[in-house]
Design a protein around this motif. Structure first.
Motif, PDB file in Angstrom:
ATOM      1  N   ASP A 269      10.978   7.102  -2.319  1.00 36.34           N
ATOM      2  CA  ASP A 269       9.787   7.130  -3.021  1.00 36.34           C
ATOM      3  C   ASP A 269       9.170   8.454  -2.402  1.00 36.34           C
ATOM      4  OD1 ASP A 269       6.749   7.004  -3.315  1.00 36.34           O
ATOM      5  OD2 ASP A 269       6.513   5.028  -2.619  1.00 36.34           O
TER       6      ASP A 269
ATOM      7  N   ALA B 264       3.902   5.608   4.949  1.00 33.22           N
ATOM      8  CA  ALA B 264       4.455   4.212   5.027  1.00 33.22           C
ATOM      9  C   ALA B 264       3.465   4.167   7.031  1.00 33.22           C
ATOM     10  CB  ALA B 264       4.393   3.725   4.531  1.00 33.22           C
TER      11      ALA B 264
ATOM     12  N   GLY C 268       4.576   0.606   0.329  1.00 32.49           N
ATOM     13  CA  GLY C 268       4.438   2.088  -0.546  1.00 32.49           C
ATOM     14  C   GLY C 268       2.945   2.515  -0.489  1.00 32.49           C
TER      15      GLY C 268
ATOM     16  N   CYS D 214       8.307   0.000   2.664  1.00 30.08           N
ATOM     17  CA  CYS D 214       8.416   1.670   1.790  1.00 30.08           C
ATOM     18  C   CYS D 214       9.785   1.925   1.820  1.00 30.08           C
ATOM     19  CB  CYS D 214       7.715   2.364   2.733  1.00 30.08           C
ATOM     20  SG  CYS D 214       8.606   2.297   4.472  1.00 30.08           S
TER      21      CYS D 214
ATOM     22  N   HIS E 295       8.209   4.787  -5.928  1.00 28.76           N
ATOM     23  CA  HIS E 295       7.639   4.540  -6.287  1.00 28.76           C
ATOM     24  C   HIS E 295       6.854   3.264  -6.839  1.00 28.76           C
ATOM     25  CE1 HIS E 295       3.471   4.623  -4.253  1.00 28.76           C
ATOM     26  NE2 HIS E 295       2.917   4.887  -5.577  1.00 28.76           N
TER      27      HIS E 295
ATOM     28  N   THR F 146       4.827   7.947  -1.768  1.00 32.62           N
ATOM     29  CA  THR F 146       4.274   7.201  -0.353  1.00 32.62           C
ATOM     30  C   THR F 146       6.297   7.407   0.223  1.00 32.62           C
ATOM     31  OG1 THR F 146       2.363   6.137  -1.298  1.00 32.62           O
ATOM     32  CG2 THR F 146       2.775   5.369   0.877  1.00 32.62           C
TER      33      THR F 146
ATOM     34  N   PRO G  22       8.597   6.997   3.791  1.00 28.45           N
ATOM     35  CA  PRO G  22       8.307   6.208   5.129  1.00 28.45           C
ATOM     36  C   PRO G  22       7.141   7.157   5.620  1.00 28.45           C
ATOM     37  CG  PRO G  22      10.692   6.442   4.061  1.00 28.45           C
ATOM     38  CD  PRO G  22      10.088   7.065   3.191  1.00 28.45           C
TER      39      PRO G  22
ATOM     40  N   TYR H 203       8.486  -3.946  10.210  1.00 29.99           N
ATOM     41  CA  TYR H 203       8.395  -3.196   8.661  1.00 29.99           C
ATOM     42  C   TYR H 203       9.693  -2.816   8.450  1.00 29.99           C
ATOM     43  CZ  TYR H 203      10.892   0.246  12.117  1.00 29.99           C
ATOM     44  OH  TYR H 203      11.844   1.255  12.847  1.00 29.99           O
TER      45      TYR H 203
END
Length: 723
Positions: A332, A340, A196, A328, A371, A335, A337, A363
């Motif tokens: 969220d 991130a 995150g 991520c 988050h 933050t 994707p 990733y």
């Protein structure tokens, strides 16, 4: 009245249901207010501590950042394993770095099911980098980065006998700060997991990243300077927490409190535990927060390699040599994707650049968690974080490139050998084009955010010239203290504490209620109606939030998309791309070409080890993905073939052979018989058996991989005939 009619039509049943509901509602109200009182007392007690912390494990301070040459309010802690947990000192040490974004420290080790808990249960020595509520005088972001480097150096010295560098886990704000440290001192770091963590601040999906418009809607970073001046040189983290709370008014204003009220008999302790961290506001220095807002949030200089330290070192994330895992979630909104993952797209034009730069980037995108859930949720810790921790050694062996991971439950897998845990972590090679579907980059938005950055500089200059002298002359420490005390986020805690005389009789009343509690049945019609009303309130607040966010986004895009405004701040002519792209710059292209020439010279260098590794990588490259079982076999092969070789040398061998294959596949394959020239026929047969052993780890090979294996066998047979 006929007996067949529902009970709700029975007047006696109706009045009885009403009586039971209102008695329960009154009791819940008393117990709810008592929890608010306990929350207030907990807050006051927590904030009066010298080192408030919600860390759920015993720990000792190893290095106090206040004793460093440039003092900071950070410290390195060694986590003591809980009773019954055995630590293997030969295993890779883990370091968890806590985020300092307005809340107090400890969230990474908040619960047994946490990042710290996962590492301890896996038997790793564990360390924690936390912080104190107040910064040291004159503390800067660079000072904190240097302190984290000093902490990592200390951990490495404590585990000098371990050939593997520490794995470092960093959440949210700590993620970008740690990446800065790793870019400056890459040799100190093992695999890095950032959860995150925003690194590309202009990125974001239309309609799904409301916080990225904040700088533009406030006219830039001058408001940050104002709040710091009102704090007499300290920026109150409560303002950051308030920004987070505004993102989801339904939860802040109603849902979180109603969930406690509706489930007061079971939710009190969990609620208080979380509020102890959520309300533990800390402070940042004026220079710290101004650097963050100007250079990161508004300037977006981290992901574009534009930050330079005071001693002249460029903070370039391409310098990181450790595998980087980015975790991520699409759920969220702090933050998302794109923020991130966008730094990868900023720095690299293609996967070939990533490979030539010797970087392994992985990733994992969760579908729904929020988050805080990324690093607080017990279900996330038991699944994703457990798999990341268990597989860091495998990730550390992954050849350079870009990968996406998926976590598959064991019961869904029937291929290959049995799994050791409940889940299997799989890796799939990805391209920059695949990443673009997550990042959703728009060049026209870059121009808008570049406009915001210019306007921010103008407004900050005007504030410092005209308004700042007046504010600093007016605000002293006493006024700043009262401003902090009267912040709404603090008042709501203190107002319901025992310091309020209206709370004096509440504890005894709550005890009487608990001693003679009468909870209402869940199917009580009034309780059902209460839940329906709550859902309508949540729906209304969510509707307001969506309308607000759409309005802000439309206003931002319209205002900062005006060609006249862009021209007035100097964005005109051929400057149509305003986000720096280091990967496309001439000096970087020259570096890539030079690296390729170096690798071409190594194609025919080596022996059986290079031939085997090259063969394995080539065959596995024919599969759509791979998983930990392949790398478990690869790690085991090191002990079989080269018992005296350390892991670092082995990993270097894997990466170099991968480079060579990507550089010139045909020449690399044709060189395999030459690499085996010194081997006997029997030894070559043993090598083929070893390949069978490695490739059997993930079950039956795909048709494409099987064809590649046949090609490799023919090359080995050619070498055997020559021998």
């Amino acid at each position: 009245m006929p007996a067949a009619l529902p009970a709700v039509f029975d007047p006696f049943g109706f009045y009885r249901a009403a009586d039971e509901y209102w008695r329960d509602a009154l009791e819940r109200s008393v117990l709810y207010m008592d929890v608010m009182r306990r929350r207030g007392n907990q807050y006051l007690e927590h904030m009066e501590q010298t080192k408030p912390n919600v860390l759920g494990f015993d720990a000792e301070v190893l290095v106090d950042g206040r004793d460093l040459p440039r003092p900071v309010n950070y410290e390195l802690l060694r986590i003591a394993p809980p009773e019954g947990v055995e630590i293997d000192p030969r295993k890779r040490p883990f370091v968890v770095v806590d985020p300092r974004a307005g809340h107090g420290p400890g969230i990474g080790g908040f619960k047994p099911d946490s990042e710290v808990g996962v590492a301890l249960r896996a038997g790793h020595p564990c360390y924690f980098i936390g912080f104190l509520p107040y910064p040291e005088p004159g503390q800067t972001v660079e000072d904190v980065v240097e302190a984290e480097i000093a902490f990592l150096r200390h951990v490495n010295e404590r585990h000098a006998e371990t050939s593997e560098r520490p794995m470092v886990v960093a959440n949210c704000q700590a993620g970008w700060q740690l990446m800065m440290a790793a870019a400056l001192e890459p040799r100190l770091f093992g695999p890095i997991l950032i959860a995150g963590a925003p690194l590309s601040y202009w990125a974001g999906e239309r309609g799904g990243a409301p916080m990225r418009y904040t700088g533009g809607m406030t006219g830039g970073s001058w408001t940050t300077a104002l709040l710091s001046d009102l704090g007499n040189g300290l920026f109150d983290g409560a303002w950051l927490v308030q920004n987070f709370e505004r993102l989801n008014p339904a939860n802040t204003v109603w849902a979180k409190q109603y969930n406690l009220y509706a489930n007061i008999d079971t939710e009190a302790e969990r609620y208080l535990e979380f509020e102890r961290w959520w309300g533990g506001h800390v402070f940042l220095g004026a220079d710290e927060i101004q650097y963050i807002v100007d250079n990161l949030f508004v300037g977006n200089r981290l992901s574009t390699a534009q930050l330079v330290t005071r001693d002249g070192r460029r903070v370039d994330l391409r310098n990181i040599r450790s595998p980087v895992v980015v975790f991520c979630s699409r759920g969220d909104n702090i933050t998302p994707p794109p923020q991130a993952l966008g730094w990868i797209r900023d720095l690299y034009e293609g996967v070939e650049d990533i490979i030539a730069n010797v970087q392994t980037l992985v990733y994992c995108v969760h579908d729904s968690t929020g988050h805080l859930g990324i690093f607080v949720s017990g279900s996330i810790s038991r699944k994703e974080h457990t798999e990341f921790t268990a597989n860091m050694d495998y990730i550390d062996v992954l050849p350079p490139g870009l990968y996406e991971t998926t976590v598959t439950p064991a019961e869904e897998r029937t291929d290959g050998e049995p799994l050791e845990r409940d889940y299997l972590l799989e890796f799939s090679q990805r391209t920059v084009e695949d990443l673009d579907r997550e990042v959703q980059h728009r060049e026209e938005d870059d121009t808008r955010f570049a406009t915001v950055a210019r306007i921010s500089e103008i407004n900050l200059g005007l504030y410092r010239l005209f308004l700042q002298p007046l504010v600093t002359a007016t605000v002293n420490e006493d006024i700043a203290t009262w401003i902090r005390r009267l912040h709404p986020s603090r008042v709501r805690y203190k107002a319901f504490s025992d310091r309020n005389p209206l709370m004096l009789g509440l504890p005894s009343l709550a005890e009487r209620v608990r001693a003679d509690r009468h909870p209402v049945a869940e199917d009580n019609p009034f309780r059902v109606a209460e839940g329906m009303v709550s859902n309508e309130i949540v729906y209304t607040l969510n509707t307001f939030r969506d309308l607000r966010d759409r309005t802000i986004e439309a206003t931002f895009l319209s205002l900062y998309g005006q060609p006249l405004l862009q021209a007035l701040v100097g964005l005109h002519g051929d400057a149509h791309v305003h986000r720096r792209r280091p990967g496309a710059e001439p000096e970087h292209r020259r570096f890539i070409e030079r690296r390729r020439e170096e690798l071409r010279e190594q194609i025919a260098e080596g022996g059986r080890h290079e031939a085997l590794m090259r063969s394995v990588i080539y065959i596995l490259g024919g599969s759509p993905g791979t998983d930990e079982r392949n790398f478990k076999r690869l790690r085991a092969s090191r002990a079989e073939l080269e018992p005296g070789t350390d892991l670092a040398s082995y990993k270097r061998l894997v990466r170099e052979q991968f480079f060579i294959l990507r550089l010139d596949r045909e020449a690399a394959l044709e060189a395999i018989p030459e690499l085996l020239a010194g081997e006997s026929p029997d030894a070559i047969d043993e090598h083929l058996e070893h390949l069978d052993h490695v490739l059997a780890a993930s079950g039956e090979l795909s048709e494409h991989a099987a064809d590649r294996y046949a090609q490799i066998r023919s090359l080995f047979e050619r070498a055997k005939k020559a021998a």
